[in-house]
Scaffold this motif. Structure first.
Motif, PDB file in Angstrom:
ATOM      1  N   VAL A   1       0.883  -1.156   0.000  1.00 23.99           N
ATOM      2  CA  VAL A   1       0.000   0.000   0.000  1.00 23.99           C
ATOM      3  C   VAL A   1       0.930   1.218   0.000  1.00 23.99           C
ATOM      4  O   VAL A   1       1.620   1.476   0.977  1.00 23.99           O
ATOM      5  CB  VAL A   1      -0.899   0.031   1.252  1.00 23.99           C
ATOM      6  N   HIS A   2       0.983   1.949  -1.110  1.00 22.96           N
ATOM      7  CA  HIS A   2       1.984   3.009  -1.296  1.00 22.96           C
ATOM      8  C   HIS A   2       1.793   4.153  -0.309  1.00 22.96           C
ATOM      9  O   HIS A   2       2.759   4.656   0.272  1.00 22.96           O
ATOM     10  CB  HIS A   2       1.915   3.516  -2.732  1.00 22.96           C
ATOM     11  N   ARG A   3       0.553   4.607  -0.158  1.00 25.41           N
ATOM     12  CA  ARG A   3       0.202   5.608   0.836  1.00 25.41           C
ATOM     13  C   ARG A   3      -1.151   5.228   1.420  1.00 25.41           C
ATOM     14  O   ARG A   3      -1.962   4.578   0.773  1.00 25.41           O
ATOM     15  CB  ARG A   3       0.147   7.018   0.232  1.00 25.41           C
ATOM     16  N   ILE A   4      -1.407   5.651   2.640  1.00 25.08           N
ATOM     17  CA  ILE A   4      -2.604   5.238   3.350  1.00 25.08           C
ATOM     18  C   ILE A   4      -3.766   6.180   3.048  1.00 25.08           C
ATOM     19  O   ILE A   4      -3.681   7.393   3.267  1.00 25.08           O
ATOM     20  CB  ILE A   4      -2.349   5.202   4.871  1.00 25.08           C
ATOM     21  N   ASP A   5      -4.847   5.611   2.557  1.00 20.40           N
ATOM     22  CA  ASP A   5      -6.067   6.363   2.267  1.00 20.40           C
ATOM     23  C   ASP A   5      -6.852   6.506   3.567  1.00 20.40           C
ATOM     24  O   ASP A   5      -7.436   5.545   4.069  1.00 20.40           O
ATOM     25  CB  ASP A   5      -6.888   5.620   1.212  1.00 20.40           C
ATOM     26  N   THR A   6      -6.908   7.722   4.125  1.00 22.00           N
ATOM     27  CA  THR A   6      -7.570   7.928   5.412  1.00 22.00           C
ATOM     28  C   THR A   6      -9.090   7.907   5.294  1.00 22.00           C
ATOM     29  O   THR A   6      -9.784   7.935   6.303  1.00 22.00           O
ATOM     30  CB  THR A   6      -7.116   9.258   6.039  1.00 22.00           C
ATOM     31  N   ARG A   7      -9.606   7.841   4.069  1.00 17.99           N
ATOM     32  CA  ARG A   7     -11.063   7.760   3.877  1.00 17.99           C
ATOM     33  C   ARG A   7     -11.558   6.322   3.933  1.00 17.99           C
ATOM     34  O   ARG A   7     -12.762   6.075   4.005  1.00 17.99           O
ATOM     35  CB  ARG A   7     -11.447   8.381   2.531  1.00 17.99           C
ATOM     36  N   VAL A   8     -10.631   5.379   3.867  1.00 15.15           N
ATOM     37  CA  VAL A   8     -10.981   3.957   3.857  1.00 15.15           C
ATOM     38  C   VAL A   8     -10.251   3.280   5.020  1.00 15.15           C
ATOM     39  O   VAL A   8      -9.042   3.425   5.170  1.00 15.15           O
ATOM     40  CB  VAL A   8     -10.561   3.292   2.525  1.00 15.15           C
ATOM     41  N   ALA A   9     -10.974   2.536   5.831  1.00 20.02           N
ATOM     42  CA  ALA A   9     -10.343   1.820   6.939  1.00 20.02           C
ATOM     43  C   ALA A   9      -9.262   0.889   6.392  1.00 20.02           C
ATOM     44  O   ALA A   9      -9.488   0.178   5.408  1.00 20.02           O
ATOM     45  CB  ALA A   9     -11.379   1.034   7.717  1.00 20.02           C
ATOM     46  N   ILE A  10      -8.104   0.888   7.030  1.00 24.44           N
ATOM     47  CA  ILE A  10      -7.010   0.047   6.553  1.00 24.44           C
ATOM     48  C   ILE A  10      -7.422  -1.424   6.581  1.00 24.44           C
ATOM     49  O   ILE A  10      -6.954  -2.228   5.762  1.00 24.44           O
ATOM     50  CB  ILE A  10      -5.729   0.271   7.394  1.00 24.44           C
TER      51      ILE A  10
ATOM     52  N   THR B   1       4.217  -8.332   5.873  1.00 24.06           N
ATOM     53  CA  THR B   1       5.578  -8.846   5.708  1.00 24.06           C
ATOM     54  C   THR B   1       6.629  -7.759   5.831  1.00 24.06           C
ATOM     55  O   THR B   1       7.689  -7.976   6.424  1.00 24.06           O
ATOM     56  CB  THR B   1       5.711  -9.560   4.343  1.00 24.06           C
ATOM     57  N   ALA B   2       6.353  -6.564   5.262  1.00 19.30           N
ATOM     58  CA  ALA B   2       7.372  -5.509   5.255  1.00 19.30           C
ATOM     59  C   ALA B   2       6.728  -4.131   5.313  1.00 19.30           C
ATOM     60  O   ALA B   2       5.619  -3.925   4.813  1.00 19.30           O
ATOM     61  CB  ALA B   2       8.238  -5.617   4.004  1.00 19.30           C
TER      62      ALA B   2
ATOM     63  N   SER C   1      -0.036   2.809  14.533  1.00 19.56           N
ATOM     64  CA  SER C   1      -1.411   2.330  14.729  1.00 19.56           C
ATOM     65  C   SER C   1      -1.948   1.683  13.457  1.00 19.56           C
ATOM     66  O   SER C   1      -2.641   0.655  13.509  1.00 19.56           O
ATOM     67  CB  SER C   1      -2.322   3.479  15.164  1.00 19.56           C
ATOM     68  N   THR C   2      -1.631   2.256  12.298  1.00 21.66           N
ATOM     69  CA  THR C   2      -2.060   1.673  11.030  1.00 21.66           C
ATOM     70  C   THR C   2      -1.419   0.303  10.829  1.00 21.66           C
ATOM     71  O   THR C   2      -2.073  -0.643  10.380  1.00 21.66           O
ATOM     72  CB  THR C   2      -1.704   2.597   9.858  1.00 21.66           C
ATOM     73  N   ILE C   3      -0.139   0.192  11.146  1.00 24.48           N
ATOM     74  CA  ILE C   3       0.570  -1.083  11.014  1.00 24.48           C
ATOM     75  C   ILE C   3      -0.093  -2.150  11.876  1.00 24.48           C
ATOM     76  O   ILE C   3      -0.334  -3.282  11.428  1.00 24.48           O
ATOM     77  CB  ILE C   3       2.053  -0.920  11.390  1.00 24.48           C
ATOM     78  N   ARG C   4      -0.400  -1.810  13.118  1.00 21.50           N
ATOM     79  CA  ARG C   4      -1.015  -2.778  14.019  1.00 21.50           C
ATOM     80  C   ARG C   4      -2.388  -3.223  13.518  1.00 21.50           C
ATOM     81  O   ARG C   4      -2.732  -4.413  13.554  1.00 21.50           O
ATOM     82  CB  ARG C   4      -1.139  -2.177  15.425  1.00 21.50           C
ATOM     83  N   ARG C   5      -3.193  -2.273  13.073  1.00 25.02           N
ATOM     84  CA  ARG C   5      -4.537  -2.604  12.587  1.00 25.02           C
ATOM     85  C   ARG C   5      -4.468  -3.480  11.334  1.00 25.02           C
ATOM     86  O   ARG C   5      -5.233  -4.443  11.196  1.00 25.02           O
ATOM     87  CB  ARG C   5      -5.312  -1.319  12.309  1.00 25.02           C
TER      88      ARG C   5
ATOM     89  N   GLY D   1       2.718  -5.522   1.978  1.00 31.09           N
ATOM     90  CA  GLY D   1       3.566  -4.511   2.596  1.00 31.09           C
ATOM     91  C   GLY D   1       2.828  -3.193   2.741  1.00 31.09           C
ATOM     92  O   GLY D   1       1.803  -2.951   2.109  1.00 31.09           O
ATOM     93  N   LEU D   2       3.356  -2.321   3.581  1.00 28.38           N
ATOM     94  CA  LEU D   2       2.845  -0.971   3.773  1.00 28.38           C
ATOM     95  C   LEU D   2       3.986   0.020   3.576  1.00 28.38           C
ATOM     96  O   LEU D   2       5.142  -0.296   3.867  1.00 28.38           O
ATOM     97  CB  LEU D   2       2.268  -0.784   5.184  1.00 28.38           C
ATOM     98  N   SER D   3       3.658   1.209   3.101  1.00 29.50           N
ATOM     99  CA  SER D   3       4.667   2.261   2.946  1.00 29.50           C
ATOM    100  C   SER D   3       4.166   3.528   3.633  1.00 29.50           C
ATOM    101  O   SER D   3       2.999   3.902   3.474  1.00 29.50           O
ATOM    102  CB  SER D   3       4.931   2.541   1.464  1.00 29.50           C
TER     103      SER D   3
END
Length: 345
Positions: A127-136, A175-176, A163-167, A156-158
């Protein structure tokens, strides 16, 4: 070149990569005009032959052209030896680059990347950037379906907050996590990196050479073309560069004593942060690729590590790592409303 780069486990889900990867963005995007396709294919083949088999790209690079380039480089029997990481989540809408993570977009992006890369499965899908309009949880839920369908292997997350990582990790093991980490970008150490290590998530530092600063020093700005995004980076502005020049000169002095280049010293510092990370320095020149691989042979003592950290401490570095609009999309601003990356800064 004989294979000299060893292998490592990235994260705790089984992904195995080279201990150093190759960031491919600058071949097609962001760092000036696109480079010669033939030359970049040759460079990628050189990297693979040297053992650098972890290739990093994104659908945003070009957009799309970098994935096509990677696909062409993988023709002829190299695919089975390579780990392909690509990303989704930033999308052009009416000329603006916006963040998007809804399930339909996740799926459409994956299908399109598979086609451009001309492969049947993506090894690591970020996920290149986190969309705050959509729950992770919703975004990762769709990625989990893609794993079940055999279209991706690992998630992976970028630029994700703790908190986003944990959710995300609670929905499906991550994985990364990709983040900017270098001698002069260390703001993720206390929160993001500790979270990753607690959860057994691999760490992929991008821009480990400070967007080229530790390779070329202050003279780097002289090579910026009009479409090089680094022209907007505060650290490269005259008022900050005058100060940051001292950081490069101190690192260079230490590198001379060590018998290596300043870029190798800076990259070695990143490698010495632990055995759970794989930096992905980018380059468009084979000589720089070889030099980056050479950083794996540079050994640093605790005293030398401490000296480097004092040279480029958080308090010493002047200027942010991105222009304001880009900073709003980094992990520190995870709870702010979504904005265009091209919003006036």
């Amino acid at each position: 070149m004989p294979q000299v780069v060893s292998r490592m486990k990235l994260g705790s889900q089984g992904l195995e990569v080279s201990t150093q990867g190759l960031g491919c963005m600058g071949m097609s995007f962001s760092y000036g005009p696109p480079k010669s396709e033939d030359d970049m294919v040759e460079l990628i083949h050189q990297a693979i032959n040297s053992g650098v088999t972890f290739l990093d790209t994104s659908d945003a690079y070009g957009p799309h052209t970098n994935e096509i380039l990677i696909g062409k480089a993988l023709k002829g029997g190299t695919r089975e030896n390579v780990q392909v990481a690509t990303k989704f989540g930033v999308n052009f809408v009416n000329g603006h680059l916006v963040v998007q993570g809804d399930p339909a977009y996740v799926r459409a992006s994956c299908e399109a990347s598979l086609k451009r890369l001309d492969i049947v499965c993506i090894d690591l899908y970020y996920v290149h950037r986190i969309d705050t309009r959509v729950a992770i949880e919703v975004t990762v839920g769709e990625l989990k379906k893609l794993i079940d369908e055999g279209k991706i292997k690992y998630i992976g997350l970028s630029e994700a907050s703790p908190s986003t990582i944990r959710r995300a990790h609670a929905v499906h093991p991550i994985t990364a996590v990709q983040l900017e980490w270098s001698l002069w970008t260390r703001d993720s150490e206390e929160e993001v990196i500790t979270t990753c290590r607690e959860l057994g998530i691999g760490i992929v530092p991008f821009s480990p050479l400070g967007k080229g600063f530790f390779a070329s020093g202050p003279k780097l700005v002289e090579s910026f073309t009009k479409n090089d995004f680094r022209r907007t980076v505060p650290r490269f502005q005259p008022e900050n560069l005058k100060h940051n020049r001292n950081i490069y000169e101190s690192v260079n002095t230490m590198a001379i004593k060590k018998g290596c280049s300043p870029s190798q010293l800076a990259l070695a510092w990143v490698h010495h942060q632990g055995n759970d990370l794989c930096p992905i320095p980018g380059t468009t020149k084979i000589k720089n690729l070889n030099q980056n691989v050479g950083a794996l042979s540079v050994k640093l003592t605790r005293k030398e590590m401490a000296e480097l950290e004092s040279i480029a401490s958080v308090e010493v570095v002047k200027g942010d790592r991105y222009a304001p609009a880009f900073m709003k999309q980094t992990w520190k601003y995870a709870n702010t409303p979504p904005v265009s990356l091209w919003e006036a800064s």
